[in-house]
Design a protein around this motif. Structure first.
Motif, PDB file in Angstrom:
ATOM      1  N   THR A 165       0.825  -1.206   0.000  1.00 16.39           N
ATOM      2  CA  THR A 165       0.000   0.000   0.000  1.00 16.39           C
ATOM      3  C   THR A 165       0.861   1.258   0.000  1.00 16.39           C
ATOM      4  OG1 THR A 165      -0.089   0.140   2.418  1.00 16.39           O
ATOM      5  CG2 THR A 165      -1.751  -1.231   1.326  1.00 16.39           C
ATOM      6  N   GLN A 166       0.224   2.392  -0.326  1.00 13.93           N
ATOM      7  CA  GLN A 166       0.931   3.667  -0.309  1.00 13.93           C
ATOM      8  C   GLN A 166       1.414   4.000   1.106  1.00 13.93           C
ATOM      9  OE1 GLN A 166       1.943   5.563  -2.694  1.00 13.93           O
ATOM     10  NE2 GLN A 166       0.848   4.715  -4.456  1.00 13.93           N
ATOM     11  N   ARG A 167       0.576   3.768   2.100  1.00 16.34           N
ATOM     12  CA  ARG A 167       0.965   4.078   3.479  1.00 16.34           C
ATOM     13  C   ARG A 167       2.175   3.252   3.894  1.00 16.34           C
ATOM     14  NH1 ARG A 167      -3.164   6.926   6.225  1.00 16.34           N
ATOM     15  NH2 ARG A 167      -2.372   6.267   8.247  1.00 16.34           N
ATOM     16  N   ARG A 168       2.173   1.964   3.563  1.00 16.51           N
ATOM     17  CA  ARG A 168       3.297   1.114   3.927  1.00 16.51           C
ATOM     18  C   ARG A 168       4.558   1.539   3.183  1.00 16.51           C
ATOM     19  NH1 ARG A 168       4.580  -0.991   8.150  1.00 16.51           N
ATOM     20  NH2 ARG A 168       2.414  -1.731   8.340  1.00 16.51           N
ATOM     21  N   MET A 169       4.408   1.890   1.899  1.00 13.57           N
ATOM     22  CA  MET A 169       5.575   2.296   1.113  1.00 13.57           C
ATOM     23  C   MET A 169       6.192   3.576   1.676  1.00 13.57           C
ATOM     24  SD  MET A 169       7.424   1.392  -1.466  1.00 13.57           S
ATOM     25  CE  MET A 169       8.485   1.996  -2.793  1.00 13.57           C
ATOM     26  N   ARG A 170       5.341   4.528   2.085  1.00 17.15           N
ATOM     27  CA  ARG A 170       5.874   5.769   2.650  1.00 17.15           C
ATOM     28  C   ARG A 170       6.633   5.488   3.941  1.00 17.15           C
ATOM     29  NH1 ARG A 170       0.264   7.776   2.163  1.00 17.15           N
ATOM     30  NH2 ARG A 170      -0.009   8.206  -0.063  1.00 17.15           N
ATOM     31  N   MET A 171       6.119   4.595   4.744  1.00 18.29           N
ATOM     32  CA  MET A 171       6.796   4.271   6.004  1.00 18.29           C
ATOM     33  C   MET A 171       8.149   3.604   5.744  1.00 18.29           C
ATOM     34  SD  MET A 171       3.460   2.882   8.115  1.00 18.29           S
ATOM     35  CE  MET A 171       4.425   2.391   9.535  1.00 18.29           C
ATOM     36  N   ILE A 172       8.202   2.732   4.742  1.00 10.18           N
ATOM     37  CA  ILE A 172       9.471   2.073   4.410  1.00 10.18           C
ATOM     38  C   ILE A 172      10.488   3.097   3.919  1.00 10.18           C
ATOM     39  CG2 ILE A 172      10.571   0.445   2.818  1.00 10.18           C
ATOM     40  CD1 ILE A 172       7.994  -1.211   2.917  1.00 10.18           C
ATOM     41  N   VAL A 173      10.049   4.012   3.033  1.00  7.97           N
ATOM     42  CA  VAL A 173      10.961   5.037   2.513  1.00  7.97           C
ATOM     43  C   VAL A 173      11.436   5.943   3.635  1.00  7.97           C
ATOM     44  CG1 VAL A 173      11.133   7.036   0.986  1.00  7.97           C
ATOM     45  CG2 VAL A 173       9.977   4.979   0.194  1.00  7.97           C
ATOM     46  N   ARG A 174      10.515   6.312   4.555  1.00 10.20           N
ATOM     47  CA  ARG A 174      10.888   7.187   5.667  1.00 10.20           C
ATOM     48  C   ARG A 174      11.969   6.536   6.533  1.00 10.20           C
ATOM     49  NH1 ARG A 174      11.352  12.063   6.275  1.00 10.20           N
ATOM     50  NH2 ARG A 174      13.423  11.261   6.735  1.00 10.20           N
ATOM     51  N   ARG A 175      11.783   5.265   6.854  1.00  9.02           N
ATOM     52  CA  ARG A 175      12.773   4.568   7.673  1.00  9.02           C
ATOM     53  C   ARG A 175      14.102   4.425   6.937  1.00  9.02           C
ATOM     54  NH1 ARG A 175       8.592  -0.151   9.656  1.00  9.02           N
ATOM     55  NH2 ARG A 175       7.489   1.088  11.228  1.00  9.02           N
ATOM     56  N   CYS A 176      14.027   4.187   5.634  1.00  4.16           N
ATOM     57  CA  CYS A 176      15.258   4.049   4.850  1.00  4.16           C
ATOM     58  C   CYS A 176      16.034   5.367   4.820  1.00  4.16           C
ATOM     59  CB  CYS A 176      14.911   3.586   3.436  1.00  4.16           C
ATOM     60  SG  CYS A 176      16.342   3.204   2.415  1.00  4.16           S
ATOM     61  N   LEU A 177      15.318   6.477   4.665  1.00  2.76           N
ATOM     62  CA  LEU A 177      15.984   7.784   4.680  1.00  2.76           C
ATOM     63  C   LEU A 177      16.648   8.036   6.029  1.00  2.76           C
ATOM     64  CD1 LEU A 177      13.286   9.936   2.832  1.00  2.76           C
ATOM     65  CD2 LEU A 177      15.632   9.571   2.043  1.00  2.76           C
ATOM     66  N   ASP A 178      15.936   7.744   7.099  1.00  3.86           N
ATOM     67  CA  ASP A 178      16.482   7.981   8.438  1.00  3.86           C
ATOM     68  C   ASP A 178      17.719   7.125   8.701  1.00  3.86           C
ATOM     69  OD1 ASP A 178      14.459   9.777   8.868  1.00  3.86           O
ATOM     70  OD2 ASP A 178      13.173   8.350   9.940  1.00  3.86           O
ATOM     71  N   GLN A 179      17.712   5.881   8.214  1.00  5.58           N
ATOM     72  CA  GLN A 179      18.806   4.962   8.502  1.00  5.58           C
ATOM     73  C   GLN A 179      20.016   5.149   7.590  1.00  5.58           C
ATOM     74  OE1 GLN A 179      15.947   1.225   8.964  1.00  5.58           O
ATOM     75  NE2 GLN A 179      18.032   0.661   9.471  1.00  5.58           N
ATOM     76  N   PHE A 180      19.770   5.415   6.285  1.00  4.76           N
ATOM     77  CA  PHE A 180      20.862   5.264   5.327  1.00  4.76           C
ATOM     78  C   PHE A 180      21.175   6.487   4.469  1.00  4.76           C
ATOM     79  CE2 PHE A 180      19.005   1.008   5.912  1.00  4.76           C
ATOM     80  CZ  PHE A 180      20.130   0.337   6.377  1.00  4.76           C
TER      81      PHE A 180
END
Length: 702
Positions: free
Chosen positions: A172-187
């Motif tokens: 879903t869009q909500r799940r994808m945004r959360m994954i991208v947000r975490r990826c930005l914060d981590q890497f």
């Protein structure tokens, strides 16, 4: 990012917090397997969800961000074939008549949730049903006391510019945004930036991490554009640096120059071809051909290796240039190699070169698929080799090669050129393309080459007139084709955009009942109609991409001999057919072709003393598409057509099939980012005199 720059050791998406085996599998399905894949996969679009809309601002079939009070919650169980429904009446103001109905199907779990919520915000597409506004399955979040809070201002899904990604089922869009947000914060902060710090300071660039952050979750739309430009600059920089490194690995000097005594007389003077060859050709080369042969021929005999793209319009006479340089290579005790993308075109080159070169004492060999090693070794002793992709095979003999010529270069890519460079180390390379493209785009596709443009054309050809016909006017084209064949003994082509037709299933495909077939778009359906209609009684023959090379060659021999003077086919007729007797080209559903392809196709007629006519039949074109086709009616200059095609398509709307071996970019768009490209070129200092067209820097910041 630019795929050619990627190396081993990239971190997989499983390293992102919250991404397990199943979510990694879903991301893999859309081409995301590593951290950089995810961060460089920018949103398809951005939606402005910063301010809730007022009731008087609502528009039918438009997305809307709404804030309101829950007035009523209704749960209707499924009955008599009707699905279970949950409706929420959302009041947008204190007035009772300003409300929107929110509707969910098969969502009983939401009934107790909405029963306890007083206020909420939501986003979705509005529909006006009767006199009531409705949104089905909106995105929503609860709202405390009807007011925005600090926590909600940090939401990924509302109260901000929200990214919308390309997804797959199960993601879903909500799940994808959360994954991208975490990826930005981590890497994001840990990714290496390929652009040097000095260059970043010179152009006032933000960091790579800040650009990725702003491209996914921007503060405003102008910020998103600036971040996108920074990423486009980075990709273009990586690509051009990669190609410059390839060039730097090659020694431009092959050895000592040929002694003056060993250079043929026709190369020492002002000539470009032996008199025996000119007599057999029956014409003198035009000024452009002479200029290119003399310039590159002198570099060849001096053994100053070159890597050049010869960009010439359809019918400009590239083959004569190739002939002159191949003869020069052979005359200097070396070997010339000519590679073409199809067996048909390669065979034509082989037969013509054999007829022209044998009387001079030069042998011509053939390298193609299906040959055994003994045959290849026998042909490999020739002074000039002609072949297809088989020349890149390690068993193909390319020793003592001085020059490699690649015809119809738009069918090849950077990697294929590099493979051939390795097969013939030390050789000069001339690639030729009859598909004119804007000079700034040529910088990207051929940045590892010097670009030579030959815009002159032979004066002996009669030329081509182009006419645009709409719908029922197609009869005019077929009447002209019948007249040319029956009364003047000429030949003609009818080209279709597909083999089976739009909506008709191909091999192993299932017919979609919602798609109505367009019979005229397929060569088989079109042939059946013409055989019993406007071309009844004329000998017809068909050629298409599913035929073997032997079958195509047999069909072409029949057509060239005149036994069947009308050839029906797909775009396989675009390249390599030189039949001087062909004077009429009919292109069905012309709106489904790119302008470059149409220009190539019409170049198949008018190649002799009789003038040619190209009919563009638009059966389903709207006014905008007809205006695009009108460009071909008004101009025969391929370079002008390429520039006008660019302006018509606009930024980011690159049509047509991707070239085999072409570079893959995540953000950078050669059409849209012409200014950025030139900024990168100047920054790298790779502008060579006469090579690149200069364009002003981009207006938006990086």
């Amino acid at each position: 990012m630019f795929r050619g720059h990627r190396g081993p050791g990239r971190l997989g998406v499983r390293q992102i917090e919250g991404v397990g085996v199943e979510r990694a599998r879903l991301l893999e399905r859309i081409g995301i397997s590593a951290i950089d894949d995810l961060l460089w996969r920018l949103p398809r679009r951005l939606e402005d969800r910063r301010r809730p809309a007022r009731f008087d601002e609502l528009r039918d079939r438009s997305p809307a961000f709404l804030q309101g009070r829950v007035l009523r919650v209704t749960h209707t169980p499924s009955m008599r074939g009707r699905p279970e429904q949950l409706t929420v009446l959302l009041g947008l103001s204190s007035l009772n008549d300003e409300y929107v109905t929110l509707r969910w199907f098969q969502a009983p779990y939401l009934v107790p949730v909405f029963s306890e919520i007083g206020w909420l915000v939501c986003y979705g597409r509005l529909r006006l049903r009767g006199m009531q506004w409705e949104i089905q399955h909106p995105e929503w979040e609860p709202l405390e006391a009807g007011e925005e809070t600090a926590d909600q201002r940090d939401s990924l899904h509302l109260w901000r510019i929200v990214p919308i990604y390309g997804l797959t089922e199960g993601l879903t869009q909500r799940r994808m945004r959360m994954i991208v947000r975490r990826c930005l914060d981590q890497f994001a902060a840990r990714l290496p930036d390929p652009v040097p710090v000095e260059l970043q300071r010179r152009h006032g660039m933000r960091s790579l991490a800040a650009a990725l952050e702003g491209a996914h979750f921007p503060k405003d739309l102008s910020d998103a554009e600036a971040c996108r430009n920074r990423l486009a600059f980075t990709e273009a920089y990586m690509f051009l640096t990669y190609l410059r490194r390839l060039r730097a690995q090659e020694d431009p000097w092959k050895g000592s120059a040929i002694t003056q005594a060993a250079i043929p007389e026709w190369l020492n003077g002002e000539g470009v071809l032996p008199r025996e060859v000119l007599d057999r050709l029956g014409f003198e080369p035009h000024a452009g051909q002479r200029r290119v042969i003399q310039d590159l021929g002198r570099r060849l005999v001096a053994r100053r290796r070159f890597r050049c793209l010869l960009q010439a319009d359809v019918g400009a006479g590239k083959t004569v240039v190739a002939l002159g340089l191949l003869l020069a290579a052979a005359a200097c005790q070396g070997r010339g190699v000519l590679m073409a993308p199809t067996v048909l075109l390669a065979r034509q080159h082989f037969e013509r070169l054999s007829a022209l070169c044998h009387p001079l004492g030069f042998s011509v060999g053939w390298i193609g698929g299906g040959q055994n090693q003994r045959e290849r070794e026998a042909h490999g002793k020739a002074d000039i080799l002609v072949g297809t992709h088989a020349l890149m095979d390690h068993s193909a003999p390319l020793q003592r090669t001085e020059l490699v010529v690649i015809d119809e270069q738009h069918r090849f890519g950077v990697r294929q050129r590099q493979a051939l460079y390795k097969r013939a180390p030390g050789a000069s390379i001339l690639v030729m393309s009859a598909t004119p493209i804007p000079r700034t785009l040529a910088q990207v596709q051929y940045a590892d080459l010097d670009i030579v443009v030959m815009q002159e054309r032979p004066g002996r050809r009669a030329g081509v007139r182009t006419q645009l016909l709409v719908g029922a006017q197609a009869r005019t084209a077929y009447q002209a084709l019948r007249t040319a064949v029956e009364e003047r003994g000429e030949r003609g082509y009818v080209v279709f955009p597909s083999i089976d037709g739009l909506g008709r299933p191909g091999i192993g495909e299932v017919q979609d009942p919602r798609v109505r077939p367009l019979a005229w778009s397929g060569v088989f359906d079109g042939a059946a109609r013409l055989e019993h209609g406007w071309l009844r009684g004329l000998p017809l023959t068909i050629v298409h991409g599913r035929m073997s090379e032997a079958e195509k060659a047999s069909v072409m021999e029949t057509f060239q001999a005149g036994a069947r003077p009308v050839l029906l086919g797909t775009t396989v007729v675009e390249v390599g057919l030189d039949v001087p007797e062909a004077t009429v080209m009919v292109i069905e559903h012309a709106e489904r072709f790119g302008l470059a392809t149409l220009h190539q196709l019409r170049g198949r007629v008018g190649r002799g003393s009789a003038p040619g006519t190209c009919f563009l039949i638009a059966r389903g074109a709207d006014a905008e598409e007809q205006a695009r086709l009108q460009v071909l009616v008004e101009s025969e200059d391929g370079f002008e057509i390429a520039e006008r095609d660019l302006s018509l398509r606009g930024p980011g709307e690159v049509g047509g099939e991707r070239q085999s071996g072409a570079p893959e970019f995540a953000v950078f768009d050669p059409f849209r980012d012409r200014g950025i490209l030139n900024l990168v070129v100047r920054s790298l200092g790779v502008v060579r005199k006469g090579t690149f067209l200069q364009v002003s820097p981009p207006g938006n910041g990086c």
